[in-house]
Design a protein around this motif. Structure first.
Motif, PDB file in Angstrom:
ATOM      1  N   VAL A 115       3.159  53.360   5.490  1.00 51.04           N
ATOM      2  CA  VAL A 115       4.082  54.386   5.969  1.00 51.04           C
ATOM      3  C   VAL A 115       4.267  54.250   7.478  1.00 51.04           C
ATOM      4  CG1 VAL A 115       4.584  56.852   6.038  1.00 51.04           C
ATOM      5  CG2 VAL A 115       3.200  55.919   4.176  1.00 51.04           C
ATOM      6  N   PHE A 116       5.525  54.086   7.914  1.00 52.60           N
ATOM      7  CA  PHE A 116       5.868  54.026   9.334  1.00 52.60           C
ATOM      8  C   PHE A 116       6.604  55.300   9.743  1.00 52.60           C
ATOM      9  CE2 PHE A 116       5.481  49.552   8.315  1.00 52.60           C
ATOM     10  CZ  PHE A 116       4.936  48.991   9.459  1.00 52.60           C
ATOM     11  N   HIS A 117       6.433  55.704  11.004  1.00 55.92           N
ATOM     12  CA  HIS A 117       7.274  56.801  11.488  1.00 55.92           C
ATOM     13  C   HIS A 117       8.671  56.257  11.811  1.00 55.92           C
ATOM     14  CE1 HIS A 117       6.808  55.255  15.536  1.00 55.92           C
ATOM     15  NE2 HIS A 117       7.480  56.260  16.052  1.00 55.92           N
ATOM     16  N   ARG A 122       8.317  66.206   2.936  1.00 57.79           N
ATOM     17  CA  ARG A 122       7.649  67.093   1.987  1.00 57.79           C
ATOM     18  C   ARG A 122       7.397  66.423   0.644  1.00 57.79           C
ATOM     19  NH1 ARG A 122      10.324  72.874   1.338  1.00 57.79           N
ATOM     20  NH2 ARG A 122       9.715  72.834   3.541  1.00 57.79           N
ATOM     21  N   THR A 123       8.336  65.614   0.166  1.00 58.71           N
ATOM     22  CA  THR A 123       8.209  65.039  -1.172  1.00 58.71           C
ATOM     23  C   THR A 123       7.420  63.736  -1.183  1.00 58.71           C
ATOM     24  OG1 THR A 123      10.288  63.811  -0.937  1.00 58.71           O
ATOM     25  CG2 THR A 123      10.424  66.056  -1.827  1.00 58.71           C
ATOM     26  N   TRP A 124       7.083  63.227   0.003  1.00 56.58           N
ATOM     27  CA  TRP A 124       6.419  61.924   0.068  1.00 56.58           C
ATOM     28  C   TRP A 124       5.107  61.910  -0.701  1.00 56.58           C
ATOM     29  CZ3 TRP A 124       1.620  60.959   2.295  1.00 56.58           C
ATOM     30  CH2 TRP A 124       1.255  59.607   2.355  1.00 56.58           C
ATOM     31  N   ALA A 125       4.265  62.905  -0.512  1.00 56.81           N
ATOM     32  CA  ALA A 125       2.950  62.920  -1.158  1.00 56.81           C
ATOM     33  C   ALA A 125       3.085  62.976  -2.675  1.00 56.81           C
ATOM     34  CB  ALA A 125       2.116  64.097  -0.645  1.00 56.81           C
ATOM     35  N   ALA A 175       1.522  60.289  -5.266  1.00 60.24           N
ATOM     36  CA  ALA A 175       0.707  60.694  -6.415  1.00 60.24           C
ATOM     37  C   ALA A 175       1.237  60.082  -7.706  1.00 60.24           C
ATOM     38  CB  ALA A 175       0.671  62.208  -6.520  1.00 60.24           C
ATOM     39  N   ALA A 176       2.559  60.012  -7.818  1.00 65.53           N
ATOM     40  CA  ALA A 176       3.154  59.415  -9.010  1.00 65.53           C
ATOM     41  C   ALA A 176       2.915  57.903  -9.059  1.00 65.53           C
ATOM     42  CB  ALA A 176       4.652  59.716  -9.045  1.00 65.53           C
ATOM     43  N   ARG A 177       2.917  57.234  -7.893  1.00 62.14           N
ATOM     44  CA  ARG A 177       2.697  55.782  -7.872  1.00 62.14           C
ATOM     45  C   ARG A 177       1.237  55.423  -8.107  1.00 62.14           C
ATOM     46  NH1 ARG A 177       6.782  55.798  -3.751  1.00 62.14           N
ATOM     47  NH2 ARG A 177       5.280  56.036  -2.065  1.00 62.14           N
ATOM     48  N   SER A 205      -1.666  70.046   3.410  1.00 61.02           N
ATOM     49  CA  SER A 205      -1.334  70.002   1.986  1.00 61.02           C
ATOM     50  C   SER A 205      -1.244  68.565   1.487  1.00 61.02           C
ATOM     51  CB  SER A 205      -0.015  70.746   1.725  1.00 61.02           C
ATOM     52  OG  SER A 205       1.071  70.096   2.368  1.00 61.02           O
ATOM     53  N   GLN A 206      -0.706  67.658   2.320  1.00 63.21           N
ATOM     54  CA  GLN A 206      -0.614  66.254   1.920  1.00 63.21           C
ATOM     55  C   GLN A 206      -2.001  65.628   1.815  1.00 63.21           C
ATOM     56  OE1 GLN A 206       1.930  65.040   5.113  1.00 63.21           O
ATOM     57  NE2 GLN A 206       3.802  65.190   3.895  1.00 63.21           N
ATOM     58  N   ARG A 207      -2.856  65.937   2.782  1.00 66.77           N
ATOM     59  CA  ARG A 207      -4.223  65.417   2.717  1.00 66.77           C
ATOM     60  C   ARG A 207      -4.933  65.912   1.473  1.00 66.77           C
ATOM     61  NH1 ARG A 207      -7.202  66.507   8.296  1.00 66.77           N
ATOM     62  NH2 ARG A 207      -8.892  65.700   7.034  1.00 66.77           N
TER      63      ARG A 207
END
Length: 343
Positions: free
Chosen positions: A71-73, A111-114, A118-120, A135-137
């Motif tokens: 993941v890059f900014h 927001r949807t990245w995590a 989780a799905a991958r 929340s992501q952590r």
């Protein structure tokens, strides 16, 4: 409704979480696996309970896809290519593939990245100049998906593994080199002040000047953004000063290239009229004219270390003390620096 959290010695099971959420255990499993066929309200409720109970899936029970998430900014420069190369080297040897994501300049993914991670169900996540919100952590921890931050933008916290470089020492070495050449009026074009690495490089610059008994002139320090355009724009500001600096340290190589363009536009020669030092030692630093003196940041090695660490974490059942590693920077002297011209 607030969950009745168990005592520290208890471990919540999926059945207990399902019962408290008022759903079936397969529904909780769907949430854990990132399945889309769960109502948003139900997903939110289950995630809240997973966080409240500190639920963590056993690594042995967590089926994984043959992937590493990177993941890059921002994903738009030769700098990123060096990082991708390092992660790819480790992934290839482990029989894995790399999934690239970009957070569009934000230091925390969207927001949807995590949920997508989780799905991958990757073997792990490497975040570059990025971080995670609570929340992501919690979501990644509950799925036993390890993560490592490379070159953290801020303090990642004592419990977050990270790989960085000796940025302060690099800024010190770059500026000391210019001082030893005889420069006394030395400018700096930093990166974003919100990033820990850019602050450390400027702190090293300040320390070199102070150690040499030279004043730190705030007018000679410009805050850039690590992009070529900032090097050009701020380079023009510095080089148009009545008492312009005879040397400039830039926070990265891309800004140094922008400074090259500014010098050419003003009819100034490098290094005869102004010496330039960059930071990173990207391949292009050797190709420009004149070849750029720069601080080598071992980007590929840093990325390899981050990828190896995240895979090692995935093989360990119990959490261990967070690892924080800094790889050494080194000064690479080329043709863009020389002693200042005499009056």
């Amino acid at each position: 409704m607030t969950p009745s959290k168990p005592t520290e010695t208890q471990t919540a099971t999926l059945a207990e979480i399902a019962r408290e959420a008022g759903v079936s255990a397969p529904t909780v499993s769907k949430v854990l696996n990132g399945r889309a066929d769960v109502a948003p309200a139900t997903r939110t409720r289950v995630e809240e309970l997973l966080r409240a109970y500190g639920y963590r899936r056993r690594r042995a029970e967590a089926s994984r896809s043959p992937l590493i998430d990177l993941v890059f900014h921002e994903l738009e420069s030769a700098w990123a290519m060096e990082v991708i190369r390092g992660v790819e080297n480790v992934a290839r040897d482990a029989g894995l593939s790399v999934v690239l994501s970009e957070s569009a300049g934000r230091l925390t993914p969207g927001r949807t990245w995590a949920d997508q991670v989780a799905a991958r169900r990757p073997h792990g996540v490497v975040l570059v100049l990025s971080g995670l919100d609570e929340s992501q952590r919690a979501l990644l921890l509950s799925r036993s998906i390890p993560f490592v931050v490379m070159d953290p933008a801020g303090d990642p916290g004592p419990d977050v593994p990270s790989i960085g470089a000796t940025n302060w020492q690099g800024g010190l070495a770059a500026t000391r080199h210019l001082v030893e050449l005889g420069h006394r009026r030395i400018g700096a074009i930093s990166g974003p002040s919100r990033m820990m690495c850019s602050r450390a490089r400027v702190d090293g610059y300040r320390a070199a000047l102070e150690t040499a008994g030279l004043p730190v002139d705030a007018a000679l320090i410009k805050a850039g953004d690590f992009h070529h355009d900032a090097g050009y724009r701020l380079g023009l500001e510095l080089l148009r000063m009545p008492d312009r600096p005879t040397a400039i340290f830039t926070g990265n190589d891309l800004q140094a290239l922008g400074l090259y363009e500014a010098a050419r536009e003003l009819g100034l020669r490098i290094p005869e009229d102004v010496s330039v030092v960059g930071f990173d030692d990207l391949p292009l630093a050797r190709w420009v004219g004149p070849p750029l003196t720069t601080v080598r940041q071992p980007l590929t090695e840093m990325a390899e270390a981050a990828a190896r660490l995240v895979l090692e974490m995935g093989r360990v059942e119990e959490a261990t003390t967070a690892t924080r590693v800094e790889l050494a920077t080194s000064l690479v002297v080329r043709s863009s620096t020389a002693a200042p011209a005499t009056a």
